[in-house]
Design a protein around this motif. Structure first.
Motif, PDB file in Angstrom:
ATOM      1  N   PRO A 191       0.878  -1.691   0.196  1.00 39.44           N
ATOM      2  CA  PRO A 191      -0.030  -0.311   0.273  1.00 39.44           C
ATOM      3  C   PRO A 191       0.808   0.807  -0.089  1.00 39.44           C
ATOM      4  CG  PRO A 191      -0.368  -0.974   2.250  1.00 39.44           C
ATOM      5  CD  PRO A 191       0.886  -2.287   1.098  1.00 39.44           C
ATOM      6  N   LEU A 192       0.416   2.144  -0.701  1.00 41.73           N
ATOM      7  CA  LEU A 192       1.194   3.349  -0.743  1.00 41.73           C
ATOM      8  C   LEU A 192       0.392   4.027   0.342  1.00 41.73           C
ATOM      9  CD1 LEU A 192       2.033   1.903  -3.378  1.00 41.73           C
ATOM     10  CD2 LEU A 192       1.334   4.353  -4.640  1.00 41.73           C
ATOM     11  N   LEU A 193       0.832   4.039   1.578  1.00 39.74           N
ATOM     12  CA  LEU A 193       0.095   4.892   2.620  1.00 39.74           C
ATOM     13  C   LEU A 193       1.576   6.135   3.235  1.00 39.74           C
ATOM     14  CD1 LEU A 193      -1.333   1.988   4.960  1.00 39.74           C
ATOM     15  CD2 LEU A 193      -2.497   4.120   3.509  1.00 39.74           C
ATOM     16  N   PRO A 194       0.655   6.937   3.940  1.00 36.36           N
ATOM     17  CA  PRO A 194      -0.381   7.624   3.941  1.00 36.36           C
ATOM     18  C   PRO A 194      -1.760   7.823   3.021  1.00 36.36           C
ATOM     19  CG  PRO A 194       0.571   9.051   5.019  1.00 36.36           C
ATOM     20  CD  PRO A 194       1.828   7.970   4.105  1.00 36.36           C
ATOM     21  N   LEU A 195      -2.760   7.483   2.678  1.00 32.72           N
ATOM     22  CA  LEU A 195      -3.220   8.718   0.990  1.00 32.72           C
ATOM     23  C   LEU A 195      -3.159   9.548   1.533  1.00 32.72           C
ATOM     24  CD1 LEU A 195      -5.916   7.695  -0.407  1.00 32.72           C
ATOM     25  CD2 LEU A 195      -7.866   8.157   1.388  1.00 32.72           C
ATOM     26  N   TYR A 241      -1.786  14.164  -2.218  1.00 29.94           N
ATOM     27  CA  TYR A 241      -1.467  15.582  -2.630  1.00 29.94           C
ATOM     28  C   TYR A 241      -0.787  15.709  -3.903  1.00 29.94           C
ATOM     29  CZ  TYR A 241       3.194  19.150  -2.384  1.00 29.94           C
ATOM     30  OH  TYR A 241       3.861  19.733  -2.459  1.00 29.94           O
ATOM     31  N   ILE A 242       0.344  13.718  -3.782  1.00 24.23           N
ATOM     32  CA  ILE A 242       1.007  14.103  -5.408  1.00 24.23           C
ATOM     33  C   ILE A 242      -0.273  13.378  -6.940  1.00 24.23           C
ATOM     34  CG2 ILE A 242       2.147  11.606  -6.850  1.00 24.23           C
ATOM     35  CD1 ILE A 242       3.025  10.949  -3.976  1.00 24.23           C
ATOM     36  N   ALA A 243      -1.276  13.313  -6.733  1.00 24.36           N
ATOM     37  CA  ALA A 243      -1.886  13.881  -7.612  1.00 24.36           C
ATOM     38  C   ALA A 243      -2.262  14.922  -7.347  1.00 24.36           C
ATOM     39  CB  ALA A 243      -3.139  12.745  -7.388  1.00 24.36           C
ATOM     40  N   GLN A 244      -2.515  15.436  -6.902  1.00 20.57           N
ATOM     41  CA  GLN A 244      -3.088  16.925  -6.741  1.00 20.57           C
ATOM     42  C   GLN A 244      -1.691  17.614  -7.635  1.00 20.57           C
ATOM     43  OE1 GLN A 244      -3.752  19.138  -3.373  1.00 20.57           O
ATOM     44  NE2 GLN A 244      -4.985  20.504  -4.238  1.00 20.57           N
ATOM     45  N   LYS A 245      -0.464  17.480  -7.438  1.00 29.48           N
ATOM     46  CA  LYS A 245       1.097  18.386  -8.045  1.00 29.48           C
ATOM     47  C   LYS A 245       0.803  17.966  -9.570  1.00 29.48           C
ATOM     48  CE  LYS A 245       4.912  17.134  -6.616  1.00 29.48           C
ATOM     49  NZ  LYS A 245       5.536  16.055  -6.028  1.00 29.48           N
ATOM     50  N   LEU A 246       0.272  16.214  -9.519  1.00 27.03           N
ATOM     51  CA  LEU A 246       1.052  15.935 -10.821  1.00 27.03           C
ATOM     52  C   LEU A 246      -0.210  17.377 -12.465  1.00 27.03           C
ATOM     53  CD1 LEU A 246       2.820  12.868 -10.170  1.00 27.03           C
ATOM     54  CD2 LEU A 246       3.135  15.021 -10.683  1.00 27.03           C
ATOM     55  N   LEU A 264     -14.813   7.589  -2.915  1.00 25.41           N
ATOM     56  CA  LEU A 264     -13.897   7.572  -2.441  1.00 25.41           C
ATOM     57  C   LEU A 264     -12.840   7.201  -2.780  1.00 25.41           C
ATOM     58  CD1 LEU A 264     -15.816   6.764   1.045  1.00 25.41           C
ATOM     59  CD2 LEU A 264     -15.585   9.112   0.265  1.00 25.41           C
ATOM     60  N   PRO A 265     -11.925   8.124  -2.218  1.00 24.70           N
ATOM     61  CA  PRO A 265      -9.661   8.049  -2.539  1.00 24.70           C
ATOM     62  C   PRO A 265      -9.644   6.884  -2.183  1.00 24.70           C
ATOM     63  CG  PRO A 265      -9.961   9.830  -1.304  1.00 24.70           C
ATOM     64  CD  PRO A 265     -11.837   9.471  -1.854  1.00 24.70           C
ATOM     65  N   GLU A 282       2.374   6.480  -8.193  1.00 30.95           N
ATOM     66  CA  GLU A 282       3.363   5.230  -7.782  1.00 30.95           C
ATOM     67  C   GLU A 282       4.465   5.908  -7.882  1.00 30.95           C
ATOM     68  OE1 GLU A 282       3.471   1.715  -8.310  1.00 30.95           O
ATOM     69  OE2 GLU A 282       0.906   1.487  -9.601  1.00 30.95           O
ATOM     70  N   LYS A 283       5.672   6.354  -9.362  1.00 29.22           N
ATOM     71  CA  LYS A 283       7.216   6.575  -8.918  1.00 29.22           C
ATOM     72  C   LYS A 283       6.858   7.607  -8.619  1.00 29.22           C
ATOM     73  CE  LYS A 283      10.642   7.870 -12.818  1.00 29.22           C
ATOM     74  NZ  LYS A 283       9.813   7.955 -13.896  1.00 29.22           N
ATOM     75  N   GLU A 284       6.340   8.725  -8.441  1.00 29.66           N
ATOM     76  CA  GLU A 284       6.782   9.909  -7.980  1.00 29.66           C
ATOM     77  C   GLU A 284       6.367   9.667  -5.677  1.00 29.66           C
ATOM     78  OE1 GLU A 284       8.027  13.857  -7.273  1.00 29.66           O
ATOM     79  OE2 GLU A 284       7.392  12.680  -8.887  1.00 29.66           O
ATOM     80  N   PHE A 285       5.472   8.759  -5.573  1.00 25.53           N
ATOM     81  CA  PHE A 285       5.228   8.106  -4.123  1.00 25.53           C
ATOM     82  C   PHE A 285       6.971   7.699  -3.836  1.00 25.53           C
ATOM     83  CE2 PHE A 285       4.790   5.273  -0.846  1.00 25.53           C
ATOM     84  CZ  PHE A 285       4.262   6.051  -0.243  1.00 25.53           C
ATOM     85  N   PHE A 286       7.806   7.086  -4.877  1.00 28.36           N
ATOM     86  CA  PHE A 286       8.932   6.381  -4.095  1.00 28.36           C
ATOM     87  C   PHE A 286      10.134   7.178  -4.761  1.00 28.36           C
ATOM     88  CE2 PHE A 286       6.274   2.312  -4.791  1.00 28.36           C
ATOM     89  CZ  PHE A 286       6.018   1.943  -3.802  1.00 28.36           C
ATOM     90  N   LYS A 287       9.799   7.955  -5.419  1.00 26.58           N
ATOM     91  CA  LYS A 287      10.673   9.069  -5.349  1.00 26.58           C
ATOM     92  C   LYS A 287      11.178   9.303  -3.856  1.00 26.58           C
ATOM     93  CE  LYS A 287      12.083  12.973  -8.242  1.00 26.58           C
ATOM     94  NZ  LYS A 287      12.048  13.758  -9.230  1.00 26.58           N
ATOM     95  N   ASP A 288       9.910  10.063  -3.417  1.00 28.26           N
ATOM     96  CA  ASP A 288       9.889  11.168  -2.187  1.00 28.26           C
ATOM     97  C   ASP A 288      10.514   9.923  -0.867  1.00 28.26           C
ATOM     98  OD1 ASP A 288       9.093  13.053  -3.576  1.00 28.26           O
ATOM     99  OD2 ASP A 288       6.941  12.872  -2.610  1.00 28.26           O
ATOM    100  N   GLN A 289      10.324   8.636  -1.041  1.00 28.61           N
ATOM    101  CA  GLN A 289      10.777   7.595  -0.333  1.00 28.61           C
ATOM    102  C   GLN A 289      12.145   7.591  -0.268  1.00 28.61           C
ATOM    103  OE1 GLN A 289       8.694   6.929   2.722  1.00 28.61           O
ATOM    104  NE2 GLN A 289       6.869   8.210   1.451  1.00 28.61           N
ATOM    105  N   LYS A 290      12.704   8.063  -1.346  1.00 27.13           N
ATOM    106  CA  LYS A 290      14.268   7.638  -1.840  1.00 27.13           C
ATOM    107  C   LYS A 290      14.177   5.884  -2.293  1.00 27.13           C
ATOM    108  CE  LYS A 290      16.520  11.549  -0.333  1.00 27.13           C
ATOM    109  NZ  LYS A 290      15.503  12.172  -0.043  1.00 27.13           N
ATOM    110  N   ILE A 291      13.416   5.600  -2.999  1.00 27.04           N
ATOM    111  CA  ILE A 291      12.835   4.017  -3.115  1.00 27.04           C
ATOM    112  C   ILE A 291      13.106   4.283  -4.933  1.00 27.04           C
ATOM    113  CG2 ILE A 291      11.487   2.127  -3.369  1.00 27.04           C
ATOM    114  CD1 ILE A 291      10.673   2.536  -0.534  1.00 27.04           C
ATOM    115  N   GLU A 292      13.688   3.203  -5.446  1.00 31.27           N
ATOM    116  CA  GLU A 292      14.150   3.234  -6.723  1.00 31.27           C
ATOM    117  C   GLU A 292      12.355   2.670  -7.150  1.00 31.27           C
ATOM    118  OE1 GLU A 292      17.138   0.386 -10.363  1.00 31.27           O
ATOM    119  OE2 GLU A 292      17.434   0.356  -8.471  1.00 31.27           O
ATOM    120  N   TRP A 293      11.860   3.063  -8.732  1.00 38.00           N
ATOM    121  CA  TRP A 293      11.226   2.289  -8.941  1.00 38.00           C
ATOM    122  C   TRP A 293      11.634   1.381 -10.288  1.00 38.00           C
ATOM    123  CZ3 TRP A 293       8.347   3.772 -13.241  1.00 38.00           C
ATOM    124  CH2 TRP A 293       6.687   3.282 -13.061  1.00 38.00           C
TER     125      TRP A 293
END
Length: 230
Positions: free
Chosen positions: A85-89, A94-99, A111-112, A153-164
């Motif tokens: 899971p990509l948590l927290p929701l 936020y990423i979706a809004q930014k993109l 609901l999201p 997804e890609k942006e989420f893991f980028k923020d976590q410094k995890i390779e995607w």
């Protein structure tokens, strides 16, 4: 991105978190979604992992299972966590809004939803441990909307410094997959393991003493010990 049977209400999300979904490692890990959470229509798979010692849940197609076999065979990969899971929701919202991308929602209650990535791998490189996320999609399913979700997804893991990475059929070694699939059930077959342990000294000696092809030596051992061919 499978259709979800269970409710996506706040209560449902809190219940899953309380159950430990998306938490733990190896045998303790619980995927956010299981085969019970998706409609019975379509292909779902549960398979006992070599490395994790637990049942893995793949929800959409055999393609995910094919990549699972590849990762089971890799010596660098030490754990596979599917439906992560990509948590927290709030983070994916936020990423979706930014993109400027519409966040995935439940088709019933609008609901999201909690997004998931297909695999989060634990990889050992020399003396260090790192995580790598894999989203698994065939090329013919990479629609504009699917690509938008993958961007989140890609942006989420980028923020976590995890390779995607996106895995398509181009990254699947089908010869390896077929071989690992053939071996997979046998690894946990106690009867077969006992047979091999009982025969390995005789088999090793027979191989060392013969210049004939290996398959002929093995067939002879099958006949000698009254085993089924193969």
């Amino acid at each position: 991105m499978s259709k979800i049977r269970s409710s996506n209400s706040i209560a449902s999300i809190q219940r899953k978190i309380k159950e430990g979904r998306g938490q733990g490692h190896f045998s303790e890990y619980k995927p956010w979604l299981t085969v019970r959470d998706v409609p019975s229509i379509g292909i779902v798979t549960r398979i006992l992992g070599w490395k994790s010692g637990r049942l893995h849940h793949y929800l959409s197609e055999h393609f995910e299972l094919a990549h699972h076999y590849q990762m089971e065979w890799s010596e660098q990969v030490i754990d596979i966590r599917e439906q992560f899971p990509l948590l927290p929701l709030d983070k994916t919202l936020y990423i979706a809004q930014k993109l400027g991308i519409k966040h995935p929602t439940d088709p019933k209650n609008k609901l999201p939803i909690i997004m998931t990535t297909d695999m989060l791998l634990t990889v050992k490189q020399e003396e260090s441990i790192k995580f790598i996320a894999h989203s698994i999609k065939t090329s013919n399913k990479l629609t504009k909307r699917v690509v938008e979700k993958l961007q989140i997804e890609k942006e989420f893991f980028k923020d976590q410094k995890i390779e995607w990475a996106l895995i398509t059929e181009r990254q699947i070694n089908y010869n390896l997959v077929r071989n690992v699939e053939w071996l997979h059930n046998a690894k946990n077959n106690n009867k077969l393991t006992n047979n091999v342990n009982n025969l390995k000294e005789n088999l090793y000696y027979a191989i060392q003493q013969s210049e004939r092809p290996l398959v002929k030596v093995i067939r002879e051992q099958d006949e000698l010990f009254g085993l089924p061919s193969g």
